[in-house]
Write an enzyme that holds these catalytic residues in place. Sequence first.
Site: not given
Length: 313
Positions: A131, A193, A195, A220, A225-226
């Site tokens: 990641h 974006k 969070r 991505d 969870t999309a």
Amino acid sequence: MYNDLAIFSGRAHPALAEAIAARLGRTLGKVDVFEFSNENIFVQFQENIRQRDVFLVQPFVSPVNTSIMELLIMIDAARRASAGRITAVIPYYAYGRSDKKDQPRVPITARLIANMLETAGADRVLTLNLHAGQIQGFFNIPLDELNALYPVSAYFRTKNLENYTVVATDVGGEKRARDLAVRLDLPLAIIDKRRIGNAEVTEAMHVIGDVDGRNCLILDDEISTAGTIVSAVNALRQNGARDIIVSCYHPVFAGPAVERLRALNLHEIVVTDSVPLGPEKRLPNMTIIPVAPQFGDAIGRIHSGQSVGALFQ
């Protein structure tokens, strides 16, 4: 050089382990792995591994904590069986998002797992698209990180994409998306974006780049969870995007992910098989790109002392 290599699989993704072994013209080694009624995990290698070059294949998938503990026990068992060298092959490294202290009084779990793998007795690690790149530095043993960009971009080159823009789901994924855009000779856009808390809720704020009247290819590293994908797709369509392809390296697809993806009416969903995808997680418009060739070639090079980096040249 170590003696003959041996490839074993935990219970997380045996199909991938078998494909990796087949790539090397071998069969999986025999190992007995199960849980007692009290959920304690038992491991016993069913063949001699003394001084052999042992590769243990185990992505950290659901149940994640069981998968991690199972690999740790397999490593310990291999070490106590006098394996010559033990390589943990982890196609998907869970807890990768916990790579820094971005809130007060929180752990750096990605580092904790690295410490546990070393303590158990792993000599090296082979993984795919962490990641965050800094996770490599959490290890004091050699780590080779493969990149699914190569097979994924090779697939898209066969599609002759026209009027497409590659889209990063956030600023942190800009480099990943840019690398794909360069390989496909396409323009780049970025979703701004944020969070919201720790509830896996995201909000797409703005689209940086021109997508009006264009098709979009969202890339991505993983889809859990999309929620991020839903926000990104909605933002792109509000800005005039036409057909949308979604691609990711690790299709975790937890909770409502599959139903969310189904409802988005996407042109195509392109993923790898770094994690197991049962029939309940597959959609008619989904393309699955195998990663076993990459892992098999890397294992062969590690065993023979050749450069793994040469695979990317």
